[in-house]
Design an enzyme around this catalytic site. Structure first.
Site, PDB file in Angstrom:
ATOM      1  N   SER A  11     -11.555   2.926   2.941  1.00 62.30           N
ATOM      2  CA  SER A  11     -10.868   3.936   3.738  1.00 62.30           C
ATOM      3  C   SER A  11     -10.512   5.121   2.857  1.00 62.30           C
ATOM      4  CB  SER A  11      -9.595   3.348   4.348  1.00 62.30           C
ATOM      5  OG  SER A  11      -8.786   4.404   4.821  1.00 62.30           O
ATOM      6  N   HIS A  35     -14.816   4.327   6.009  1.00 68.45           N
ATOM      7  CA  HIS A  35     -13.807   4.295   7.066  1.00 68.45           C
ATOM      8  C   HIS A  35     -12.986   5.587   7.033  1.00 68.45           C
ATOM      9  CE1 HIS A  35     -11.216   2.051   9.894  1.00 68.45           C
ATOM     10  NE2 HIS A  35     -10.189   2.611   9.270  1.00 68.45           N
ATOM     11  N   ASP A  37      -9.931   7.578   8.750  1.00 69.83           N
ATOM     12  CA  ASP A  37      -8.743   7.425   9.587  1.00 69.83           C
ATOM     13  C   ASP A  37      -8.282   8.770  10.123  1.00 69.83           C
ATOM     14  OD1 ASP A  37      -8.055   4.567   9.454  1.00 69.83           O
ATOM     15  OD2 ASP A  37      -7.870   4.948   7.299  1.00 69.83           O
ATOM     16  N   MET A  39      -5.596  10.601  12.362  1.00 66.37           N
ATOM     17  CA  MET A  39      -4.248  10.403  12.935  1.00 66.37           C
ATOM     18  C   MET A  39      -3.705  11.735  13.420  1.00 66.37           C
ATOM     19  SD  MET A  39      -2.512   7.865  10.159  1.00 66.37           S
ATOM     20  CE  MET A  39      -3.446   6.633   9.247  1.00 66.37           C
ATOM     21  N   HIS A  68     -11.980   5.796  12.735  1.00 66.78           N
ATOM     22  CA  HIS A  68     -10.871   5.074  13.371  1.00 66.78           C
ATOM     23  C   HIS A  68      -9.889   6.091  13.925  1.00 66.78           C
ATOM     24  CE1 HIS A  68      -7.233   2.129  12.662  1.00 66.78           C
ATOM     25  NE2 HIS A  68      -7.439   2.393  13.940  1.00 66.78           N
ATOM     26  N   MET A  70      -6.729   7.137  15.555  1.00 64.75           N
ATOM     27  CA  MET A  70      -5.361   6.765  15.924  1.00 64.75           C
ATOM     28  C   MET A  70      -4.752   7.988  16.583  1.00 64.75           C
ATOM     29  SD  MET A  70      -4.579   4.643  12.475  1.00 64.75           S
ATOM     30  CE  MET A  70      -6.024   5.351  11.702  1.00 64.75           C
ATOM     31  N   MET A 139      -5.936  -4.709  13.835  1.00 61.20           N
ATOM     32  CA  MET A 139      -5.039  -4.231  12.780  1.00 61.20           C
ATOM     33  C   MET A 139      -4.322  -5.425  12.154  1.00 61.20           C
ATOM     34  SD  MET A 139      -5.479  -0.929  12.773  1.00 61.20           S
ATOM     35  CE  MET A 139      -4.341  -0.668  11.405  1.00 61.20           C
ATOM     36  N   GLY A 144      -0.943   3.426  11.093  1.00 62.27           N
ATOM     37  CA  GLY A 144      -0.237   4.670  10.787  1.00 62.27           C
ATOM     38  C   GLY A 144      -0.208   5.063   9.321  1.00 62.27           C
ATOM     39  N   GLY A 146      -1.408   3.884   5.106  1.00 57.59           N
ATOM     40  CA  GLY A 146      -2.045   3.002   4.145  1.00 57.59           C
ATOM     41  C   GLY A 146      -0.994   2.356   3.258  1.00 57.59           C
ATOM     42  N   GLY A 147      -1.424   1.393   2.467  1.00 54.91           N
ATOM     43  CA  GLY A 147      -0.545   0.803   1.467  1.00 54.91           C
ATOM     44  C   GLY A 147       0.502  -0.145   2.008  1.00 54.91           C
ATOM     45  N   ASP A 177      -8.209  -4.347   9.393  1.00 52.86           N
ATOM     46  CA  ASP A 177      -7.785  -3.091   8.774  1.00 52.86           C
ATOM     47  C   ASP A 177      -6.294  -3.158   8.462  1.00 52.86           C
ATOM     48  OD1 ASP A 177      -7.421  -0.491   7.958  1.00 52.86           O
ATOM     49  OD2 ASP A 177      -7.908   0.417   9.901  1.00 52.86           O
ATOM     50  N   GLY A 178      -5.990  -3.028   7.175  1.00 51.56           N
ATOM     51  CA  GLY A 178      -4.593  -2.971   6.767  1.00 51.56           C
ATOM     52  C   GLY A 178      -4.247  -4.049   5.749  1.00 51.56           C
ATOM     53  N   GLY A 179      -3.976  -3.628   4.537  1.00 51.38           N
ATOM     54  CA  GLY A 179      -3.561  -4.575   3.506  1.00 51.38           C
ATOM     55  C   GLY A 179      -4.660  -5.497   3.022  1.00 51.38           C
ATOM     56  N   GLY A 199      -8.376   0.433   1.811  1.00 50.57           N
ATOM     57  CA  GLY A 199      -8.028   1.750   1.270  1.00 50.57           C
ATOM     58  C   GLY A 199      -7.504   1.643  -0.142  1.00 50.57           C
TER      59      GLY A 199
END
Ligand code: DX5
Ligand code: ZN
Length: 226
Positions: A11, A35, A37, A39, A68, A70, A139, A144, A146-147, A177-179, A199
């Protein structure tokens, strides 16, 4: 084109936006998808990039784009990303009142269609829509930023989706997606995900390409049981 069994999608949200083309090239040859993102400060509080950046990036790399969205009102914007050459365009179930119609429009515009399910949304009402989609993005955080820290309980949705996809013999990627990082990707793969967004774990590493290869190795090992 052979279809890779597992997809790793760095990402760019975690990349240095002042050196975007360079950061993208750093994962070429290692990543399967890039990827992106998007937003809008409405669907999620954060604000990132939009269509002009995707259009410019499209000319800077051969990597397929996994966009993606959002954003609210995805029907208004999503086809533009397909027209810009995105390989896959994913929008959020929570933001769309007719997901099947939008999936159809995306496919007609030449892209794969993806449905994203945010942290607090149950998967069950959407399972029957999956034949209209190519990608299901689950998700593993709240969309919303990253990290954030991976939420393992959300893998129950991946398991439910995997059962449904396998029973129905659907052709569908299940993306998380996420972590996603070296300490979480194996459980996501074991739960049935076959596409992995990362990411921080990629762009926070000294060697992003090596980080992608390492993540892929871990996911492959978790699936093959070796
Ligand atoms: C967050 C985005 C993610 C984000 C993941 O809403 O959808 O794609 O970049 O970042 P990490 O891998 O750092 O959790
Ligand atoms: Zn994302």
């Amino acid at each position: 084109m052979t279809v890779p069994p597992l997809i790793v999608a760095p990402s760019i949200l975690a990349a240095d936006f002042a050196r975007l083309a360079e950061e993208v090239r750093a994962v070429e040859g290692a990543a399967d998808w890039l990827h992106v993102d998007v937003m809008d400060n409405h669907f999620v509080p954060n604000l990132t990039i939009g269509l002009p950046v995707v259009q410019s990036l499209r000319a800077a790399t051969e990597l397929p784009f996994d966009v993606h969205l959002m954003i609210t009102d995805p029907h208004r914007w999503a086809p533009g990303y397909a027209d810009a050459g995105a390989y896959n365009v994913t929008f959020h179930a929570e933001a769309c009142d007719n997901p099947v119609a939008l999936a159809k429009d995306l496919r007609a515009a030449g892209a794969k269609a993806g449905l994203a399910i945010d942290r607090d949304t149950p998967i069950e009402p959407y399972l029957e829509l999956l034949p209209s989609f190519d990608t299901l993005l689950i998700m593993t955080i709240k969309a919303g930023f990253g990290g954030q820290r991976f939420v393992p309980e959300l893998l129950d949705k991946v398991r439910a989706a995997r059962r449904h996809v396998d029973t129905g013999h659907l052709e569908l990627r299940i993306e998380v997606d996420g972590g996603i990082a070296a300490d979480t990707i194996e459980q996501a793969a074991a739960a049935g995900a076959d596409a992995f967004v990362a990411g921080t774990a990629v762009y926070g590493a000294d060697d992003p390409a090596e980080a992608v290869r390492r993540l892929r190795g871990l996911a492959e090992r978790a699936v093959s049981g070796v």
